[in-house]
Design an enzyme around this catalytic site. Sequence first.
Site, mmCIF file in Angstrom:
data_model
loop_
_atom_site.group_PDB
_atom_site.id
_atom_site.type_symbol
_atom_site.label_atom_id
_atom_site.label_comp_id
_atom_site.label_asym_id
_atom_site.label_seq_id
_atom_site.Cartn_x
_atom_site.Cartn_y
_atom_site.Cartn_z
ATOM 1 C CG HIS A 1 69.140 44.606 50.212
ATOM 2 N ND1 HIS A 1 68.929 45.274 49.294
ATOM 3 C CD2 HIS A 1 69.002 45.086 51.402
ATOM 4 C CE1 HIS A 1 68.801 46.405 49.856
ATOM 5 N NE2 HIS A 1 68.882 46.537 51.014
ATOM 6 C CD GLU B 1 57.731 24.471 42.962
ATOM 7 O OE1 GLU B 1 58.654 24.865 42.075
ATOM 8 O OE2 GLU B 1 57.764 23.743 43.348
ATOM 9 C CE LYS C 1 64.322 18.609 43.640
ATOM 10 N NZ LYS C 1 64.237 18.753 42.433
ATOM 11 C CB SER D 1 61.695 14.526 40.716
ATOM 12 O OG SER D 1 62.171 13.933 39.909
ATOM 13 C CB SER E 1 27.259 34.643 28.895
ATOM 14 O OG SER E 1 26.159 34.878 29.270
HETATM 15 N N1 ARG Z 1 24.576 38.052 29.226
HETATM 16 C C1 ARG Z 1 24.601 39.507 29.252
HETATM 17 C C2 ARG Z 1 25.840 39.981 30.040
HETATM 18 O O1 ARG Z 1 26.368 39.156 30.664
HETATM 19 C C3 ARG Z 1 23.543 40.007 29.818
HETATM 20 C C4 ARG Z 1 23.163 41.470 29.580
HETATM 21 C C5 ARG Z 1 22.866 41.508 27.970
HETATM 22 N N2 ARG Z 1 22.135 42.391 27.809
HETATM 23 C C6 ARG Z 1 22.124 42.903 26.449
HETATM 24 N N3 ARG Z 1 21.920 44.090 25.895
HETATM 25 N N4 ARG Z 1 22.465 42.056 25.588
HETATM 26 O O2 ARG Z 1 26.368 41.026 29.960
#
Ligand code: ARG
Length: 471
Positions: free
Chosen positions: A159, A299, A292, A286, A27
């Site tokens: 409306h 939008e 245009k 455009s 992540s």
């Molecule tokens: N990267 C994890 C999250 O965003 C952090 C928590 C991870 N906890 C775990 N038990 N693997 O949720």
Amino acid sequence: MVKHKQATWGGRFSEGPAELMLRYSESVSFDRRLAPFDIAVNKAHSAMLCKVGLLTPPERDAIHQGLDEIAAQIARGEFTWDTQFEDVHMNIEQALTKRVPAAARLHTARSRNDQIATDVRLFFKHACVEIGERVRALQRAFVALAEANADVLIPGYTHLQRAQPVAVAHHLLAYVEMLERDFERFAAVHDRANVCPLGSGAIAGTTLPIDREFTAKELGFVDSKGRARVTTNSMDAVSDRDVFIEFASACALAGVHLSRLAEDLILWASAEFRFIELPDAFCTGSSLMPQKKNPDAMELLRGKSARLQGNLASLLVMVKGLPLTYNRDLQEDKPPVFDSFDQLCLSLEVAAGTLGGAEFHRDRCAAAVADPALLATDLADWLVLRGVPFREAHHAVGALVGVAEKLGCPLPEVPDSAAKKVHAALVGEWRVVFDLERGMKQRTGVGMPGPARVRAELKRWRRTLEMDATR
Ligand code: ARG
């Protein structure tokens, strides 16, 4: 395939995660933006560990110094983020451990579960302030445009059919009202986020003698009197994602307001209305049709609003049916809120920029609002003042509109003889109601678009939004 043994949790494993698993589960590519908050949490946590005797002061100081260095490195863009370390927490911790041996004691009495919950609450507090400032800026842009066109009247629509005349300022101030509720909602989300979950551990706290109030205060999780605010159930604290949902919901609703604005401006900018000229800087052309001028910014505002609703839906669906407590599904909670935050900030700025350069076509507005049919209701009111029950008056004016249509003339030009035949009370000065200025002046009540009322509202908003102070 190289399978590195995992440094933080790898003790019980005979081999590290597959490369594919690392790519799937990392992540850090998105949660690295939590780094400043994660570092703050690390500092507060190590200060607390020292206070309760689980770190020595020199260890704490070395950790703090190392964290400051890492923070500076990150700010300079020189920190190497490595997906092998999964997330922002482990990237920072391993970098710290390389510099400071005592960092091996940092992850005492905590889990990434309470750590991430704490990081994001700091993020939400920050995000709500940032959005609040942009909401305020947009409200000021509305008030400025409304003031510059305080005397302009347009037809109001229901409306999407012409209904009754309104001051354009009244229409614009309707958005200021919506935005005020948005502002309050983000303040409420800020307050909701302002409770510290650190110390909840993975699920059941810790056997170690930690001081939760201390960390909470260090991180600014305090009430108006400076008292620590800490969560009161460790299981709830690590699995709760309400604040994500509330934040995304506030973003989605603000997005809905912006999308309605976008639609109003798109209509007003069309050749059919031509009430307003949008600034070139927020329109595009455009590639095929040279004439245009397209209201793309508006939008996109309308389109982004869908995205904000999608983010809210993702979060609701993600949490629904999850057993307590933390489940890795929850790692997917961050991209939607980051996206909502970024897109809403941009959208608020774009809306303010567009209003800042917009100009009303006064002649077109005047021509549209000169339609006497807009004052048909005023004529019914005129009859009411002469003792006619409103239902009967409504019916009579409706019939008069029918006569005008048949004769092919504007409503006030229906001859007296024909009017009298429609209703016996339609005699004398009934045409006074078609004096637009007179009609507007009569709309004096709270919330109405009469000129005195609108002026007072503009003044009120100017004060609320501190517009004189900033000049
Ligand atoms: N990267 C994890 C999250 O965003 C952090 C928590 C991870 N906890 C775990 N038990 N693997 O949720």
